[in-house]
Write a protein that holds these residues in place. Structure first.
Motif, PDB file in Angstrom:
ATOM      1  N   ASP A  11       0.866  -1.178   0.000  1.00 27.51           N
ATOM      2  CA  ASP A  11       0.000   0.000   0.000  1.00 27.51           C
ATOM      3  C   ASP A  11       0.902   1.228   0.000  1.00 27.51           C
ATOM      4  OD1 ASP A  11      -1.569   2.212   0.693  1.00 27.51           O
ATOM      5  OD2 ASP A  11      -2.914   1.019   1.941  1.00 27.51           O
ATOM      6  N   ARG A  12       1.006   1.906  -1.142  1.00 29.22           N
ATOM      7  CA  ARG A  12       1.963   3.008  -1.265  1.00 29.22           C
ATOM      8  C   ARG A  12       1.557   4.252  -0.493  1.00 29.22           C
ATOM      9  NH1 ARG A  12       1.129   6.032  -6.838  1.00 29.22           N
ATOM     10  NH2 ARG A  12      -0.853   5.158  -7.469  1.00 29.22           N
ATOM     11  N   SER A  13       0.349   4.289   0.075  1.00 25.18           N
ATOM     12  CA  SER A  13      -0.035   5.444   0.885  1.00 25.18           C
ATOM     13  C   SER A  13       0.508   5.333   2.314  1.00 25.18           C
ATOM     14  CB  SER A  13      -1.553   5.594   0.933  1.00 25.18           C
ATOM     15  OG  SER A  13      -2.128   4.556   1.699  1.00 25.18           O
ATOM     16  N   LYS A  14       0.977   4.152   2.695  1.00 30.16           N
ATOM     17  CA  LYS A  14       1.396   3.935   4.082  1.00 30.16           C
ATOM     18  C   LYS A  14       2.908   3.856   4.267  1.00 30.16           C
ATOM     19  CE  LYS A  14      -2.876   1.860   5.474  1.00 30.16           C
ATOM     20  NZ  LYS A  14      -3.608   0.686   5.823  1.00 30.16           N
ATOM     21  N   ASP A  29      -2.564  -5.670   1.888  1.00 28.56           N
ATOM     22  CA  ASP A  29      -3.796  -5.920   1.150  1.00 28.56           C
ATOM     23  C   ASP A  29      -3.720  -7.213   0.348  1.00 28.56           C
ATOM     24  OD1 ASP A  29      -4.815  -3.492   2.100  1.00 28.56           O
ATOM     25  OD2 ASP A  29      -3.901  -2.391   0.451  1.00 28.56           O
ATOM     26  N   ASP A  44      -9.651  -7.000  -7.519  1.00 26.94           N
ATOM     27  CA  ASP A  44     -10.004  -6.799  -6.118  1.00 26.94           C
ATOM     28  C   ASP A  44     -11.512  -7.016  -5.974  1.00 26.94           C
ATOM     29  OD1 ASP A  44     -10.278  -6.092  -3.494  1.00 26.94           O
ATOM     30  OD2 ASP A  44      -9.092  -4.257  -3.660  1.00 26.94           O
ATOM     31  N   ARG A  56      -7.258  -0.250  -6.245  1.00 26.11           N
ATOM     32  CA  ARG A  56      -7.224   1.090  -5.642  1.00 26.11           C
ATOM     33  C   ARG A  56      -5.900   1.747  -6.028  1.00 26.11           C
ATOM     34  NH1 ARG A  56      -7.125   1.545   0.074  1.00 26.11           N
ATOM     35  NH2 ARG A  56      -5.522  -0.024  -0.039  1.00 26.11           N
ATOM     36  N   GLN A  58      -3.787   3.106  -4.261  1.00 24.61           N
ATOM     37  CA  GLN A  58      -2.765   2.756  -3.275  1.00 24.61           C
ATOM     38  C   GLN A  58      -2.067   1.441  -3.614  1.00 24.61           C
ATOM     39  OE1 GLN A  58      -5.944   3.630  -2.651  1.00 24.61           O
ATOM     40  NE2 GLN A  58      -6.125   4.854  -0.798  1.00 24.61           N
ATOM     41  N   ASN A  59      -2.737   0.595  -4.402  1.00 26.62           N
ATOM     42  CA  ASN A  59      -2.180  -0.721  -4.738  1.00 26.62           C
ATOM     43  C   ASN A  59      -1.642  -0.796  -6.160  1.00 26.62           C
ATOM     44  OD1 ASN A  59      -4.944  -1.968  -2.910  1.00 26.62           O
ATOM     45  ND2 ASN A  59      -2.857  -1.930  -2.163  1.00 26.62           N
ATOM     46  N   SER A  64       3.833  -6.886  -5.583  1.00 28.26           N
ATOM     47  CA  SER A  64       2.873  -7.820  -5.015  1.00 28.26           C
ATOM     48  C   SER A  64       3.556  -9.174  -4.929  1.00 28.26           C
ATOM     49  CB  SER A  64       1.607  -7.901  -5.872  1.00 28.26           C
ATOM     50  OG  SER A  64       1.914  -8.446  -7.134  1.00 28.26           O
TER      51      SER A  64
END
Length: 181
Positions: A11-14, A29, A44, A56, A58-59, A64
């Motif tokens: 998750d690139r937002s975190k 995720d 998803d 999303r 973020q993904n 992965s």
């Protein structure tokens, strides 16, 4: 089937993920990866507001981990092309004598902006003043707008753009109307 795998996705937002140090919390995720004609495609199914074959934001564009009993491999998830994820705002406004701008605004949300807004639509009662204020602030970016005649189309179909039209009045848009214009 060997062409279908569970995938753990960053998750690139975190946080920034680095392959040499894989840890489960760095791949929070889960999605489904399907091998189609030699290429991995990601899905998803848990998110009803996403078009089929999209993740999303973020993904997207992140590592992965494709899990298998025999082996596991890292594959980057694809990114949505920029032209497919945009907001198009158009307006036909008139400036009145008192400096207010009034007219019709149209907003078409494609891709990620639509995916972000669709779940939020269900939290607001359509047709209420609260909903109109939320549209004015969140989507139109016009905090002082008086929003009326609000029409939301394609609110539940993730395969189509989300379309919102409304009549607006922007008080004090051009307070010096007249001789200075």
């Amino acid at each position: 089937a060997s062409g279908v795998r569970r995938a753990r996705v960053a998750d690139r937002s975190k946080r920034l993920f680095r392959e040499p140090l894989p840890a489960q919390f760095m791949l929070p995720d889960e999605v489904v990866a399907v091998r189609v004609q030699g290429t991995w495609q990601f899905f998803d199914p848990a998110r009803a507001h996403l078009p089929v074959g999209r993740l999303r934001w973020q993904n997207e564009g992140v590592p992965s981990l494709l899990c298998d009993r025999r082996d596991s491999v890292f594959v980057s998830t694809p990114r949505t092309p920029v032209r497919e994820s945009r907001i198009v705002r158009t307006g036909h406004l008139l400036i009145e004598e008192d400096g207010a701008a009034t007219g019709l605004l149209s907003v078409d949300c494609h891709g990620h902006p639509a995916n972000h807004l669709r779940p939020q639509l269900s939290h607001h009662a359509v047709g209420t003043a609260d909903f109109a204020a939320w549209i004015g602030n969140e989507l139109l970016r016009l905090n002082s707008a008086d929003v009326e005649e609000l029409l939301v189309q394609q609110a539940t179909n993730p395969e189509t753009p989300l379309e919102i039209t409304c009549r607006v009045r922007l008080p004090l848009f051009a307070p010096g109307n007249g001789a200075r214009m």
